[in-house]
Write a protein that holds these residues in place. Structure first.
Motif, PDB file in Angstrom:
ATOM      1  N   UNK A 107      14.200   9.037  42.465  1.00  0.00           N
ATOM      2  CA  UNK A 107      14.106   8.915  41.005  1.00  0.00           C
ATOM      3  C   UNK A 107      15.415   9.335  40.344  1.00  0.00           C
ATOM      4  N   UNK A 108      15.975  10.451  40.791  1.00  0.00           N
ATOM      5  CA  UNK A 108      17.193  10.975  40.163  1.00  0.00           C
ATOM      6  C   UNK A 108      18.380  10.024  40.362  1.00  0.00           C
ATOM      7  N   UNK A 109      18.451   9.385  41.530  1.00  0.00           N
ATOM      8  CA  UNK A 109      19.572   8.470  41.818  1.00  0.00           C
ATOM      9  C   UNK A 109      19.542   7.278  40.859  1.00  0.00           C
ATOM     10  N   UNK A 110      18.344   6.696  40.679  1.00  0.00           N
ATOM     11  CA  UNK A 110      18.207   5.547  39.781  1.00  0.00           C
ATOM     12  C   UNK A 110      18.453   5.959  38.327  1.00  0.00           C
ATOM     13  N   UNK A 111      17.946   7.146  37.957  1.00  0.00           N
ATOM     14  CA  UNK A 111      18.095   7.594  36.565  1.00  0.00           C
ATOM     15  C   UNK A 111      19.556   7.829  36.232  1.00  0.00           C
ATOM     16  N   UNK A 119      11.031  21.461  38.751  1.00  0.00           N
ATOM     17  CA  UNK A 119      11.789  22.703  38.941  1.00  0.00           C
ATOM     18  C   UNK A 119      13.075  22.444  39.731  1.00  0.00           C
ATOM     19  N   UNK A 120      13.014  21.484  40.658  1.00  0.00           N
ATOM     20  CA  UNK A 120      14.181  21.245  41.536  1.00  0.00           C
ATOM     21  C   UNK A 120      15.137  20.196  40.957  1.00  0.00           C
ATOM     22  N   UNK A 121      14.773  19.591  39.821  1.00  0.00           N
ATOM     23  CA  UNK A 121      15.541  18.449  39.306  1.00  0.00           C
ATOM     24  C   UNK A 121      17.009  18.803  39.019  1.00  0.00           C
ATOM     25  N   UNK A 122      17.233  19.998  38.480  1.00  0.00           N
ATOM     26  CA  UNK A 122      18.596  20.413  38.146  1.00  0.00           C
ATOM     27  C   UNK A 122      19.488  20.461  39.385  1.00  0.00           C
ATOM     28  N   UNK A 123      18.903  20.941  40.492  1.00  0.00           N
ATOM     29  CA  UNK A 123      19.684  21.038  41.739  1.00  0.00           C
ATOM     30  C   UNK A 123      20.056  19.633  42.223  1.00  0.00           C
ATOM     31  N   UNK A 124      19.079  18.728  42.166  1.00  0.00           N
ATOM     32  CA  UNK A 124      19.338  17.344  42.610  1.00  0.00           C
ATOM     33  C   UNK A 124      20.423  16.709  41.727  1.00  0.00           C
ATOM     34  N   UNK A 125      20.334  16.947  40.421  1.00  0.00           N
ATOM     35  CA  UNK A 125      21.357  16.402  39.514  1.00  0.00           C
ATOM     36  C   UNK A 125      22.741  16.966  39.848  1.00  0.00           C
ATOM     37  N   UNK A 126      22.778  18.253  40.217  1.00  0.00           N
ATOM     38  CA  UNK A 126      24.051  18.887  40.600  1.00  0.00           C
ATOM     39  C   UNK A 126      24.661  18.218  41.825  1.00  0.00           C
ATOM     40  N   UNK A 127      23.800  17.863  42.775  1.00  0.00           N
ATOM     41  CA  UNK A 127      24.281  17.190  43.992  1.00  0.00           C
ATOM     42  C   UNK A 127      24.843  15.811  43.625  1.00  0.00           C
ATOM     43  N   UNK A 141      21.778   6.830  29.148  1.00  0.00           N
ATOM     44  CA  UNK A 141      20.453   6.271  28.854  1.00  0.00           C
ATOM     45  C   UNK A 141      19.417   6.516  29.930  1.00  0.00           C
ATOM     46  N   UNK A 142      19.864   6.836  31.135  1.00  0.00           N
ATOM     47  CA  UNK A 142      18.901   7.051  32.220  1.00  0.00           C
ATOM     48  C   UNK A 142      18.158   8.370  32.057  1.00  0.00           C
ATOM     49  N   UNK A 143      16.940   8.413  32.592  1.00  0.00           N
ATOM     50  CA  UNK A 143      16.170   9.657  32.502  1.00  0.00           C
ATOM     51  C   UNK A 143      15.035   9.619  33.516  1.00  0.00           C
ATOM     52  N   UNK A 144      14.508  10.794  33.834  1.00  0.00           N
ATOM     53  CA  UNK A 144      13.291  10.860  34.657  1.00  0.00           C
ATOM     54  C   UNK A 144      12.224  11.574  33.851  1.00  0.00           C
TER      55      UNK A 144
END
Ligand SMILES: NC(=O)c1ccc[n+]([C@@H]2O[C@H](COP(=O)([O-])OP(=O)(O)OC[C@H]3O[C@@H](n4cnc5c(N)ncnc54)[C@H](O)[C@@H]3O)[C@@H](O)[C@H]2O)c1
Ligand SMILES: Cc1ncc(CO)c(C(=O)O)c1O
Length: 311
Positions: free
Chosen positions: A21-25, A46-54, A65-68
């Motif tokens: 989800x994060x990759x597409x967003x 809860x883990x979304x911020x870490x994934x975004x950091x990666x 414009x992307x979002x989850x």
């Protein structure tokens, strides 16, 4: 114009869903991440911020414009969707039930991509009302870091979906590999051939786990991360391959079942990171430290490899 779907839905928020989800967003899609479990959704949020950091660290393509959005309301998750990526557990009956729930709620033109690790697409498609819309889209773990996706059409898949999905994958700068349907697809067939030999070498006491990991990392892993197996043969010489394979192939492990020592470990509750012991023992804090080291290493390796031409 980007081929990315404006709205996409990811079904299943376990190990794979959140990174997908994060990759597409990040690339610009509005993504709805759905799970039947409130806990799974809470963990993903809860883990979304870490994934975004990666994703930031590997310069994953980003567009405004992307979002989850995260939730357990299936109708809300499917509103306006163009692409559904199914990532629920690897059980045929469960996936088929999920497909039935999805088909009852979306139009015939919505693509359903399944992240199955190896259940034949053709088998799954038999239960669909519109079998042509189902296609395999096999991400590798961690999905927000490994920039390669296997695309697997089944017998009934609409042939135009193959190129369409490949364009979507390219739009977020991943490499699509189009394959024919075969158990395990290509990536897991190669991985499991390597793992079978590795486990046999351990079981026979030929090498220690530490020695095996070092030999594979520095001997073949390092080399294969730059040169694929076919180019490697050109580099080595096909005559050398013939000379070695003529005596070595018949000596390689060809067992058809999981090794007994792995079954024993599983029976003893030793499953790896998730249970604090597996091939190695982990003390307090070791698992988190190892996970961090692996992610840091993958980020560094991906950054370096992306600067090297495909040879
Ligand atoms: N884990 C990996 O390394 C990996 C790699 C590539 C592909 N895959 C494949 O991806 C798929 C998902 O694997 P995973 O490891 O993320 O699984 P997982 O067990 O970690 O997560 C699955 C999620 O699906 C949810 N779920 C169960 N039933 C559901 C339903 N009816 N509707 C919505 N959500 C539901 C669960 O609550 C869970 O959060 C599997 O097909 C697997 O084979 C996994
Ligand atoms: C051992 C193993 N088995 C299956 C998968 C996913 O299909 C993976 C992975 O890393 O993606 C794996 O390591």
């Amino acid at each position: 114009m980007s081929s990315l779907p404006t709205v996409a839905t990811v079904i299943g928020s376990g190990t794979m869903g959140p990174g997908i989800a994060a990759t597409l967003a990040r690339a610009g899609s509005t993504v709805r991440l759905y799970d039947i479990s409130e806990d799974a959704i809470a963990r993903a949020e809860a883990a979304y911020g870490v994934v975004q950091g990666v994703l930031e660290a590997v310069d994953s393509p980003s567009a405004p414009g992307g979002s989850v959005t995260f939730g357990t309301d299936l109708d809300a998750a499917l509103a306006g969707t163009e692409l559904i990526i199914e990532a629920v557990p690897e059980k045929l009956e469960l996936k088929q039930k999920v497909f039935a729930d999805l088909e009852a709620r979306v139009g015939d033109d919505v693509i359903i991509a399944t992240n199955t690790s190896g259940i034949p697409i053709s088998t799954m498609a038999k239960s669909l009302t519109v079998p042509g819309r189902l296609i395999g889209m096999h991400w590798s773990n961690p999905p927000h870091l490994i920039p390669m996706i296997e695309i697997i059409p089944g017998e009934a898949t609409d042939p135009t979906l193959v190129d369409k999905l490949a364009e979507i994958v390219k739009a977020f700068n991943y490499v699509p590999v189009i394959e024919k349907e075969i158990p395990g697809f290509v990536e897991n067939r190669v991985l499991y051939a390597i793992l079978r030999e590795c486990m046999a070498l351990l079981e026979e006491g030929i090498v220690t786990p530490e020695g095996l990991d070092a030999a594979v990392k520095w001997g073949i892993g390092y080399k294969l991360s730059v040169v694929g197996p076919t180019r490697l043969l050109d580099m080595a010489g096909l005559d050398i391959y013939q000379a070695v394979s003529s005596y070595l192939n018949k000596d390689l492990d060809n067992s058809t079942d999981t090794p007994q020592f792995i079954k024993d470990k599983i029976a003893a509750g030793e499953l790896g990171f998730k249970s604090g012991a597996g091939m190695y023992e982990y003390g307090e804090g070791d698992v988190d430290a190892k996970r961090k080291e692996i992610i840091t290493g993958l980020i560094a390796a991906r950054k370096t490899l992306s600067t090297i031409p495909n040879v």
